[in-house]
Each structure stands twice: as structure tokens, then as C-alpha cells.
Design an enzyme around this catalytic site. Structure first.
Site, short mmCIF file in Angstrom:
data_model
loop_
_atom_site.label_atom_id
_atom_site.label_comp_id
_atom_site.label_asym_id
_atom_site.label_seq_id
_atom_site.Cartn_x
_atom_site.Cartn_y
_atom_site.Cartn_z
N SER A 117 -10.28 -4.44 -2.66
CA SER A 117 -10.89 -4.11 -3.95
C SER A 117 -12.21 -3.36 -3.75
O SER A 117 -12.22 -2.27 -3.19
CB SER A 117 -11.08 -5.39 -4.76
OG SER A 117 -11.43 -5.14 -6.09
N ASP B 131 -0.58 -4.47 -10.30
CA ASP B 131 -2.05 -4.54 -10.24
C ASP B 131 -2.65 -3.82 -11.44
O ASP B 131 -2.44 -2.63 -11.64
CB ASP B 131 -2.54 -3.91 -8.94
CG ASP B 131 -3.96 -4.28 -8.58
OD1 ASP B 131 -4.75 -4.54 -9.50
OD2 ASP B 131 -4.27 -4.31 -7.38
N HIS C 245 -3.39 -7.79 -8.10
CA HIS C 245 -4.66 -7.63 -7.37
C HIS C 245 -4.95 -8.77 -6.40
O HIS C 245 -5.39 -8.54 -5.27
CB HIS C 245 -5.79 -7.50 -8.38
CG HIS C 245 -7.00 -6.80 -7.86
ND1 HIS C 245 -7.01 -5.45 -7.57
CD2 HIS C 245 -8.25 -7.24 -7.55
CE1 HIS C 245 -8.21 -5.09 -7.13
NE2 HIS C 245 -8.97 -6.17 -7.11
#
Length: 401
Positions: free
Chosen positions: A174, A344, A377
Site C-alpha cells: 500500500s 481491491d 487490499h
């Protein structure tokens, strides 16, 4: 991850915040953070692994905590290069150890002969020290991810390189991918790097499909806090909890499963790990950092922090608009492993495609792209099957570099 109602989460956050205010002891130089309370003691050694605590000081004075897992559970000396693990937004190095050892990347790498290093960015629980500033002062929080690129990442890279005498592999998740891509686009750090693995890559955010995150951006959540004088964005704090409650009350926003609302439907999390997660995460960041990320969502570009004032931008950058990070400047021969997911909602597949388009001239044998249709995610760091799905291919890639 177990489903948690918005009201329950708010109560948890408020309770933890109150408890933390009574128990956390931070000094200006980290000396009062008890060694028995560090990540080595609380997370690593309990699993039977050797662990070392390290402190690294950035050029702008922030004192960062790092942990080293120098060998696997077998005790054998590592025969492979160092790997630096960089967590994402509102997390810390514990990100990589939330699952049992056979499912957690930090332990898996150590057991496969890598020398593992964990980074913890400024403002997180064990990286709140500074040579002159206190985290109780607004000046301590005057930074965004620009400074993570310029100072934190370079300090941790240099430290691992100096300690090991080797070039390193890098794994980011991320925000940990964003700061790496930004640095690589300036051709920084590549002289110390063997390869980089970017999990759930964040570069462009304009097509982010998380309605909850977009609503937070649209109602200027971070700016509201900044104007109120809240310079530390503490997810466990009362100010953030109240704003979250306001968002969850808006029509069309479903906060009954908060993680899914933010990240997308993760396929493969162990719901029993929710207690472990809430014990250690989420972590603080600078409100200015949240504003910077919101700017990316609104503007659809990757640029330095916009002071929203031509004179201030001129003062900081010598030009009326913030300089861009140009992804096409990433060296074409830099070995990259990118893994992204079809579910995601933060690292949206369309935004990842924009990033991949910018890498179209990358050397074919230096770019590996993995797509997991079922992953969202959090799956990339917490899925029970991530070893087989992502980490084994990642390690195979490292061994070729």
C-alpha cells in the site's frame, strides 16, 4: 476479519485511546519506551525467533524503530540477502506478523534464509522519537509522505545496507509501495537495491472505488481535522471517531463491515485474528499526510504536497504548482514484482493499469506482474493462503535477482 459494527468500533477506538493515554510513555528521544514493550518482545520472540531492536535517525531528526529477524526458527545463519519490509498507511511493522508464523511474510522470509528487517515510519507507536521535537507539538506532525520518501525510506535503506554490507530486497504494501515508487522515479536508493516487490501497489488513486474512502475525501475529513488543530491523525482518538461516525451516518454508506467498506471484500482473512489486529493497529499518521493522499484522489496525479497557495508552493518548490513524481523515470532495468487484486477498492485495478502503462518500456525480464482476482487490499498481508498465492512467487523472484 470479523465484522464489527461502526458503533462498536467507535467504542473500541475510544476505549483504546483512553487506555493508551494512561499507559504509553514516550520521551523526546524514545529512551522511555520500555524495551519489554517493543515489537521484538511482543511479537517476534514469543514465536521462537531471534530479534534485534534498532534505532535509526533521519536527516530531519526523527528517530525510527527497526527490528531485525536475523535467522529463522531453525537458528541457521541466513544464506540470502537482507529484505526490508515497509508497511502501509495507519499500520506499523507488526503488519507482517499478524498471522501465525507459517502465514506471516516476516517469519516466512526468515525461515527461507533471508535476513529480515522491519521498518516503522515516523509517528507510529515505536517511532515517535525526535532529536528536538515532541509528538505533543504540532511541528512534529508537519510532514506528509513526501518526507517518508526523502528521509524515512532513505534512512532505513542506508542503515540496512551499512549493517549488512549488502544490497537489499524491498517489500512494500500500500503506502509502502507509493513511497518506493516515488523514490525510484527520482532514481533514489536504486544503488542499494536488488529488487522491489510491491503488494497492492498505490500510485494513482483517481479511480479508487471505496465509497467510504471517497466520502472521507469529499467531505474534507483530514482538512477539517487540520483546521481544528488536530495535527496527529490518530484512528483511536476521539476526533477521528466522531468524524467516522458522521461519515457512517451518510446515506449509502454501509459501515457494518468497516474493513470491507474501506478495502474491498477480502477473500481469505482469518476472523479470529481481529483481536490481534485491534491490539496493535491502527497506528497514527500526520493529518497532513492524509490531506496529501486526499489530493491524489481528487487530482488523479502523483505530486508533492500542494499547499493550495501559489506563494507557499513557490516558497517550498520554486514553482507555483507541486512537482510531479514521474513514474516513467523509474529505471527500466530495476527488477520489480507487482501483485494486485481484483477486489481491491483502494489499489483499484484501473489505477494499477495506469501505473503499468507508465512502465510499458520496462525491460521485459525485469518486470513480473501478478493478478489475484479474489484478493482485496488486506489479503496481501493477512490472507491465510498468501504464502502459496503471493509469497512463494515473490521469493522465487528474489532468488533470481
Amino acid at each position: 476479519m470479523a465484522k464489527i459494527s461502526a458503533s462498536s468500533l467507535l467504542l473500541i477506538l475510544l476505549f483504546v485511546s483512553a487506555a493508551a493515554s494512561r499507559t504509553k510513555i514516550y520521551s523526546i528521544n524514545n529512551e522511555d519506551v520500555h524495551a519489554t514493550d517493543g515489537i521484538c518482545k511482543t511479537m517476534v520472540e514469543k514465536q521462537g525467533y531471534a530479534c534485534q531492536e534498532h534505532l535509526v535517525t533521519t536527516q530531519d531528526g526523527y528517530i525510527l524503530s527497526m527490528q531485525r529477524i536475523p535467522k529463522g526458527q531453525s537458528g541457521e545463519v541466513p544464506d540470502k540477502p537482507p529484505v526490508l519490509l515497509q508497511h502501509g498507511l495507519l499500520m506499523d511493522g507488526i503488519t507482517w506478523m499478524l498471522n501465525p508464523p507459517d502465514q506471516s511474510l516476516a517469519f516466512i522470509l526468515a525461515d527461507n534464509g533471508f535476513d529480515v528487517w522491519l521498518a516503522n515510519t515516523r509517528g507510529t507507536r515505536y517511532s515517535r522519537g525526535h532529536t528536538t521535537l515532541s509528538p505533543n507539538k504540532s511541528a512534529y506532525w508537519d510532514w506528509s509522505w513526501d518526507q517518508l520518501v526523502a528521509y524515512d525510506l532513505s534512512a532505513t535503506f542506508q542503515y540496512v545496507s551499512d549493517q549488512t554490507g549488502q544490497k537489499l530486497h524491498y517489500v512494500g504494501h500500500s503506502l509502502g509501495t507509493l513511497i518506493a515508487l516515488a523514490a525510484f522515479s527520482q532514481e533514489k536508493l536504486v544503488n542499494m537495491l536488488r529488487s522491489a516487490a510491491l503488494l497492492s501497489p498505490i500510485a494513482y488513486l483517481n479511480q479508487m472505488s471505496s465509497l467510504l474512502a471517497r466520502t472521507a475525501v469529499d467531505i474534507f475529513l483530514a482538512e477539517d481535522l487540520y483546521w481544528l488543530g488536530v495535527y496527529e491523525f490518530d484512528p483511536r482518538g476521539e476526533a477521528v471517531a466522531k468524524l467516522l461516525e458522521a461519515i457512517c451516518n451518510k446515506p449509502g454508506i454501509d459501515c457494518t463491515d468497516l474493513m470491507t467498506s474501506f478495502t474491498g471484500q477480502n477473500c481469505c482473512l482469518n476472523s479470529s485474528n481481529s483481536d490481534v489486529f485491534l491490539e496493535h493497529e491502527p497506528q497514527s499518521t500526520a493529518t497532513k499526510n492524509m490531506i496529501h493522499i486526499a489530493q491524489m484522489v481528487r487530482n488523479g496525479n502523483i505530486a508533492m504536497f500542494d499547499y493550495d497557495d501559489k506563494d507557499k508552493n513557490m516558497e517550498h518548490y520554486g514553482q507555483p504548482t507541486p512537482p510531479a513524481y514521474n513514474m516513467t523515470n523509474i529505471p527500466n532495468d530495476l527488477p520489480l514484482f507487482l501483485s494486485y487484486g481484483g477486489k481491491d477498492m483502494l489499489s483499484d485495478v484501473n489505477d494499477v493499469q495506469v501505473l503499468l502503462d507508465s512502465l510499458k518500456d520496462h525491460d521485459g525480464d525485469k518486470l513480473v506482474v501478478q493478478f489475484r482476482e479474489d484478493y482485496a487490499h488486506a489479503d496481501f498481508v493477512m490472507a491465510v493462503n498468501a504464502k502459496q498465492a503471493v509469497y512463494d512467487p515473490l521469493m522465487a523472484f528474489f532468488k533470481l535477482q
